[in-house]
Design a protein around this motif. Structure first.
Motif, PDB file in Angstrom:
ATOM      1  N   UNK A   1       0.858  -1.061  -0.157  1.00 29.85           N
ATOM      2  CA  UNK A   1       0.046   0.063  -0.104  1.00 29.85           C
ATOM      3  C   UNK A   1       0.731   1.458  -0.120  1.00 29.85           C
ATOM      4  N   UNK A   2       1.837   1.306   0.768  1.00 30.74           N
ATOM      5  CA  UNK A   2       2.705   2.359   1.015  1.00 30.74           C
ATOM      6  C   UNK A   2       3.312   2.606  -0.504  1.00 30.74           C
ATOM      7  N   UNK A   3       3.899   1.687  -0.869  1.00 34.28           N
ATOM      8  CA  UNK A   3       4.904   1.711  -2.254  1.00 34.28           C
ATOM      9  C   UNK A   3       3.952   2.090  -3.464  1.00 34.28           C
ATOM     10  N   UNK A   4       2.333   1.915  -3.474  1.00 36.03           N
ATOM     11  CA  UNK A   4       1.676   2.261  -4.543  1.00 36.03           C
ATOM     12  C   UNK A   4       1.517   0.901  -5.449  1.00 36.03           C
ATOM     13  N   UNK A   5       1.838  -0.063  -5.007  1.00 31.98           N
ATOM     14  CA  UNK A   5       1.500  -1.507  -5.603  1.00 31.98           C
ATOM     15  C   UNK A   5       0.530  -2.192  -5.129  1.00 31.98           C
ATOM     16  N   UNK A   6      -0.282  -1.879  -4.430  1.00 30.90           N
ATOM     17  CA  UNK A   6      -1.610  -2.590  -3.882  1.00 30.90           C
ATOM     18  C   UNK A   6      -2.369  -2.919  -4.993  1.00 30.90           C
ATOM     19  N   UNK A   7      -2.562  -2.132  -6.131  1.00 26.56           N
ATOM     20  CA  UNK A   7      -3.356  -2.687  -7.130  1.00 26.56           C
ATOM     21  C   UNK A   7      -3.016  -3.997  -7.723  1.00 26.56           C
ATOM     22  N   UNK A   8      -1.781  -4.410  -7.431  1.00 27.40           N
ATOM     23  CA  UNK A   8      -1.505  -5.662  -8.273  1.00 27.40           C
ATOM     24  C   UNK A   8      -2.257  -6.651  -7.638  1.00 27.40           C
ATOM     25  N   UNK A   9      -2.616  -6.573  -6.394  1.00 28.97           N
ATOM     26  CA  UNK A   9      -3.420  -7.736  -5.548  1.00 28.97           C
ATOM     27  C   UNK A   9      -4.865  -7.748  -6.136  1.00 28.97           C
ATOM     28  N   UNK A  10      -5.482  -6.749  -6.667  1.00 31.19           N
ATOM     29  CA  UNK A  10      -6.817  -6.702  -7.293  1.00 31.19           C
ATOM     30  C   UNK A  10      -6.821  -7.265  -8.530  1.00 31.19           C
ATOM     31  N   UNK A  11      -7.545  -8.156  -9.034  1.00 30.04           N
ATOM     32  CA  UNK A  11      -7.738  -8.722 -10.434  1.00 30.04           C
ATOM     33  C   UNK A  11      -8.341  -7.642 -11.182  1.00 30.04           C
ATOM     34  N   UNK A  12      -7.778  -6.914 -11.986  1.00 30.72           N
ATOM     35  CA  UNK A  12      -8.115  -5.579 -12.873  1.00 30.72           C
ATOM     36  C   UNK A  12      -7.602  -5.769 -14.175  1.00 30.72           C
ATOM     37  N   UNK A  13      -7.790  -4.753 -15.082  1.00 29.40           N
ATOM     38  CA  UNK A  13      -7.386  -4.953 -16.201  1.00 29.40           C
ATOM     39  C   UNK A  13      -6.133  -5.409 -16.631  1.00 29.40           C
ATOM     40  N   UNK A  14      -5.154  -5.037 -15.687  1.00 27.93           N
ATOM     41  CA  UNK A  14      -3.689  -5.657 -15.913  1.00 27.93           C
ATOM     42  C   UNK A  14      -3.657  -7.204 -16.212  1.00 27.93           C
TER      43      UNK A  14
ATOM     44  N   UNK B   1       7.424 -12.948  -7.645  1.00 25.24           N
ATOM     45  CA  UNK B   1       6.593 -12.177  -6.433  1.00 25.24           C
ATOM     46  C   UNK B   1       7.563 -11.798  -5.227  1.00 25.24           C
ATOM     47  N   UNK B   2       8.550 -12.781  -5.136  1.00 28.58           N
ATOM     48  CA  UNK B   2       9.525 -12.400  -3.828  1.00 28.58           C
ATOM     49  C   UNK B   2      10.206 -11.228  -4.378  1.00 28.58           C
ATOM     50  N   UNK B   3      10.685 -11.032  -5.628  1.00 31.18           N
ATOM     51  CA  UNK B   3      11.383  -9.797  -6.210  1.00 31.18           C
ATOM     52  C   UNK B   3      10.257  -8.440  -5.941  1.00 31.18           C
ATOM     53  N   UNK B   4       9.000  -8.817  -6.343  1.00 33.01           N
ATOM     54  CA  UNK B   4       8.062  -7.456  -6.020  1.00 33.01           C
ATOM     55  C   UNK B   4       7.867  -7.315  -4.512  1.00 33.01           C
ATOM     56  N   UNK B   5       8.139  -8.167  -3.731  1.00 32.26           N
ATOM     57  CA  UNK B   5       7.937  -7.850  -2.411  1.00 32.26           C
ATOM     58  C   UNK B   5       9.122  -7.091  -2.043  1.00 32.26           C
ATOM     59  N   UNK B   6      10.174  -7.224  -2.621  1.00 35.06           N
ATOM     60  CA  UNK B   6      11.380  -6.617  -2.145  1.00 35.06           C
ATOM     61  C   UNK B   6      11.244  -5.231  -2.474  1.00 35.06           C
ATOM     62  N   UNK B   7      10.890  -5.074  -3.847  1.00 34.40           N
ATOM     63  CA  UNK B   7      10.708  -3.798  -4.258  1.00 34.40           C
ATOM     64  C   UNK B   7       9.875  -3.012  -3.314  1.00 34.40           C
ATOM     65  N   UNK B   8       8.814  -3.693  -2.773  1.00 37.17           N
ATOM     66  CA  UNK B   8       7.823  -2.897  -2.133  1.00 37.17           C
ATOM     67  C   UNK B   8       8.287  -2.637  -0.841  1.00 37.17           C
ATOM     68  N   UNK B   9       8.724  -3.423  -0.187  1.00 35.93           N
ATOM     69  CA  UNK B   9       9.597  -3.178   1.267  1.00 35.93           C
ATOM     70  C   UNK B   9      10.667  -2.055   1.089  1.00 35.93           C
ATOM     71  N   UNK B  10      11.120  -1.935   0.027  1.00 35.29           N
ATOM     72  CA  UNK B  10      12.245  -1.212  -0.247  1.00 35.29           C
ATOM     73  C   UNK B  10      11.854   0.317  -0.414  1.00 35.29           C
ATOM     74  N   UNK B  11      10.731   0.435  -1.399  1.00 32.37           N
ATOM     75  CA  UNK B  11      10.284   1.639  -1.707  1.00 32.37           C
ATOM     76  C   UNK B  11       9.244   2.188  -0.325  1.00 32.37           C
TER      77      UNK B  11
END
Length: 838
Positions: A308-321, A535-545
């Motif tokens: 949420x803080x990194x602006x990547x929460x939209x990935x968890x929602x099944x959306x257009x992407x 997904x582990x790499x995405x979580x690393x990005x999320x925690x870092x940002x």
């Protein structure tokens, strides 16, 4: 005779037939001759006079090209928003009468383009209101009117695992006992934290539970969770007081075919989620399950906050992407596979066959995802695009988006009020408009490569540029809705999306899709491992940002701000002529006005809807610590404070100062019908008076069961947790807030009295204080006016079976105040621990 061709070689043949005087050479002079020119004011005046004609011409072009169809869902959604937002919406009879009138107006306005557009817009607005009215009547959800502890029996319709091993069950209620509820809701949502044998979907379940109505707005103007629960069919929320059990009865019979299909789909969804968690444990598996099945509760709070803080929460929602990647992978893969067989490719249209297969894959994806609003919108858009491929029409267009929006607004009008619908359609419209603008005016900024390395560099540059542009457009288009609903903006979302989206597009989604295809054959584990690595790499990005800084808090904006910004965005994205620049001007003016406005006076006192949490602005904010919100709770409830902090732009929370003395007398035992004598009442009054005298201006000062604070201009506030303290508190403070139920309607003195009982009808309140000597006070309730279907449960009195006429603070007259207060003191207080019988 003058030879014009010799003297003026640049003159075209058409000019040779002009009179000679038009080509007479200018007189030579040694001084420059001033040319008669119009002043800027005159030119501006001419421009303004021609502006209406230019607007009519541009509007005609938009209408001629069919762009006005884009505004059909806009007008329909406007009607639905108005119906849901009005305190008293038009009656069904009036709307049904307006509908034929709108049709008649449309029939007689077919000759004029502008009149036809206005008549069609009015028709769509009325239709939207009728659809909202019809959905509200169709749902007819019964919402619990007061908290209660009871025993429930029902059938599990849905379930979802949590991060700490808990389970969330959605149960269709069949019976209640000890006590029996008079107005039982049809469906309830319950959390089971105790260890138990997990109950399957479709099986009966029973247990002792505590039920509560869905929460109302945390503050006036904020999100009403009861509205969402009403249209989701959930009438109460709560938790089991122990482990739930399976009653010793046969499996409940299914009511209809749709129930069987729904339970089968959610059972399949559960099995897929279990398989993902089996292969990928921890947050990685929870992340993968959220992308594939839409199950998001199993992710830990740390990972959720980081996304949420990194602006990547939209990935968890099944959306257009997600939907576009899934359908695209299937489409490209199947088309490439069929192309390997030349005879088949030459005889049959493999492109259309691949589109049909991708449509089936997208349908399966939306069915196992729980068909959320974002997933439905993405599926409709994807389905329309694939059908367009089947009939040889353009796949990506605003018209397809308008069709998808219209279908959702017809099927589920209440979705227009939610952030999922608003953000998904705003982002999609902005991306389509930006893509169309780029195709219309392409600019080559990269030289054409000849070598292999040059081609790879060009591809990488285009990929990074496309990802950057997509993230920027999507982030800007959804920012207004993030501010309106969540009051926060991610300050580093662009960097996070730039780093994470290539991982999602290249590794995560392809591997996850192949794993789903291989799951029936038991070959899914290797592909899930690849997906988990991405997904582990995405979580690393999320925690870092997320570690770079908190999201920016944006306080509540005036009502006109989101309205004008939405209008500006609609003009900018849905129009193609110069009219779209009007949206740009409107957006700039709106942002400038919001930036320059002085802002409304913040409330001096904030009270939650149950009266248990009270806050005010501490004077410490003057010392350079930012805005400090002091409350009467050492650890405020996270669900409530997480809404208060961003909406109020509070930088810090200041807990109360806890004191061991003075000590209040113990409460009377209501079970033995004990009452306080006059000496005990006087002791309680003196104790509270001493607490008020020692209260501070920067924070609450608390003893056991009571807290006090001094506000601006000498106002004093006293919060108590026991109903028997309400009477003595009224004698020593200006504002008394009881965090419990009471028969008292008000104080006999001039003090303002609020309790859980009075706040039940009004919801949370904001209090603005005036002159202390005049006792001027302004109370702004979260709910006011006549009840709506999702708020009427607040007005129901389970003791008498009566229903109040409207919401709002009702203190009653002085006679009622005195009699109620006296009755409270003689007969003993109403203890909130007493069993509530509905």
């Amino acid at each position: 005779m003058v030879h014009l061709r010799e003297n003026n070689p640049d003159v075209e043949g058409e000019a040779l037939r002009a009179p000679l005087g038009e080509f007479a050479p200018p007189l030579r002079t040694d001084h420059p001759v001033s040319r008669p020119t119009r002043s800027r004011v005159a030119r501006l005046n001419v421009r303004l006079r021609s502006l209406p004609a230019e607007i009519r011409i541009a509007a005609g072009k938009e209408s001629g090209q069919g762009h006005l169809f884009h505004f059909v869902p806009v007008c329909m959604g406007l009607g639905e928003v108005v119906w849901f937002s009005l305190p008293v919406p038009p009656s069904t009879t009036i709307l049904l009468a307006l509908l034929p009138l709108s049709l008649i107006a449309l029939w007689f306005s077919l000759a004029g383009t502008n009149r036809r557009a206005l008549s069609l817009a009015a028709l769509m607005v009325v239709a939207g209101m009728l659809l909202a009215d019809a959905e509200t009547r169709r749902m007819a959800t019964i919402i619990l009117d007061a908290p209660v502890v009871t025993t429930v029996t029902g059938v599990v319709e849905r379930r979802e695992a949590g991060a700490a091993g808990e389970w969330r069950y959605v149960i269709r209620l069949s019976a209640t006992a000890d006590p029996v509820l008079r107005r039982p809701p049809q469906r309830i949502s319950l959390l089971a934290r105790s260890r138990h044998g997990v109950v399957r979907i479709g099986d009966p379940i029973t247990g002792r539970v505590r039920l509560s109505p869905p929460s109302g707005p945390a503050l006036p103007g904020m999100n009403d969770f009861a509205f969402q629960s009403y249209f989701a069919g959930i009438g109460a929320v709560g938790f089991f007081l122990g482990a739930p059990e399976r009653p010793s009865i046969a499996r409940a019979a299914e009511s209809d075919l749709w129930t069987q299909v729904d339970q089968s789909l959610f059972s399949l969804r559960d099995r897929i989620s279990d398989r993902i968690h089996e292969v990928l444990p921890g947050d990685t598996g929870a992340f993968a399950a959220s992308i594939i099945t839409g199950e998001r509760r199993s992710m830990s709070k740390e990972a959720t906050d980081a996304l949420r803080l990194s602006g990547l929460a939209h990935i968890t929602a099944i959306s257009g992407l997600n939907m576009a990647l899934a359908a695209g992978i299937f489409f490209v893969g199947l088309r490439a596979l069929l192309s390997l067989f030349p005879g088949l490719a030459q005889r049959y249209p493999v492109k259309k066959i691949a589109a049909g297969g991708a449509l089936l894959a997208a349908t399966a994806y939306v069915l196992i995802s729980g068909y959320q609003v974002s997933a439905l919108r993405a599926y409709l858009m994807t389905a329309i695009m694939l059908v367009a491929v089947l009939i040889d029409r353009p796949a990506i267009s605003l018209r397809n988006l308008a069709v998808a929006a219209t279908i959702i607004l017809i099927a589920q009008p209440s979705a227009v009020m939610g952030p999922s619908f608003q953000m998904s359609f705003a982002a999609t419209a902005a991306l389509i408009a930006g893509y169309a603008a780029w195709r219309k005016a392409p600019r080559s900024i990269w030289p054409t490569p000849t070598s292999t390395s040059g081609k790879l560099a060009t591809f990488a540059a285009k990929f990074v540029g496309g990802t950057l542009a997509t993230s920027l457009i999507g982030g800007l288009s959804t920012a207004i809705f993030a501010v309106t609903h969540f009051h926060r903006l991610s300050t580093h979302g662009l960097e996070a999306n730039l780093a994470a989206m290539p991982l999602i597009s290249i590794i995560v989604m392809p591997a996850g899709f192949i794993a789903m295809l291989a799951m029936p054959f038991g070959l899914d584990a290797p592909f899930f491992w690849i997906m988990g690595g991405g997904l582990d790499l995405v979580l690393v990005v999320a925690h870092t940002v997320a570690g770079w800084g908190e999201a920016a808090f944006i306080p509540r904006q005036p009502t006109w701000f989101p309205v004008l910004v939405v209008v500006a965005l609609l003009l900018m994205t849905l129009l193609h002529t110069g009219l779209r620049h009007g949206g740009t001007v409107l957006l700039i003016v709106t942002l400038a006005a919001a930036f320059l406005r002085s802002g409304e006076q913040p409330a001096d006192l904030l009270v939650s809807e149950d009266g248990r949490m009270v806050g005010f602005w501490s004077q410490q904010e003057r010392v350079g610590e930012g805005r400090v919100l002091a409350s009467n709770r050492k650890r405020p409830p996270p669900f409530l404070f997480d809404q208060w902090q961003p909406a109020l732009a509070a930088d810090h929370h200041l807990p109360p100062s806890m004191e061991s003395a003075p000590v209040l007398p113990p409460p009377a035992d209501w079970k033995k019908e004990e009452t306080w004598d006059s000496a005990t009442i006087q002791l309680a009054r003196q104790t509270l008076e001493q607490l008020v005298q020692t209260a501070k201006t920067d924070r609450f000062t608390c003893i056991r069961s009571a807290c006090a604070a001094k506000l601006v201009d000498g106002w004093t506030v006293l919060t108590v947790d026991r109903p028997d303290l309400a009477g003595p508190a009224c004698d020593v403070a200006d504002i008394v807030i009881l965090g419990g139920r009471s028969r008292m309607k008000g104080c006999r003195s001039t003090a303002t009295f609020l309790s859980e009982t009075t706040l039940r009808t009004s919801g949370a309140v904001e209090i603005r204080l005036g002159a202390h000597h005049d006792k001027t006070i302004e109370i702004s309730p979260a709910l006011s006016g006549p009840p709506r279907p999702w708020t009427i449960h607040r007005l129901y009195d389970w003791r008498t079976g009566e229903t109040a006429r409207q919401h709002g603070i009702d203190s009653g007259d002085s006679k009622d105040k005195d009699s109620d207060s006296e009755t409270e003191r003689k007969n003993g207080p109403h203890n909130p621990a007493m069993p509530v019988r509905q």
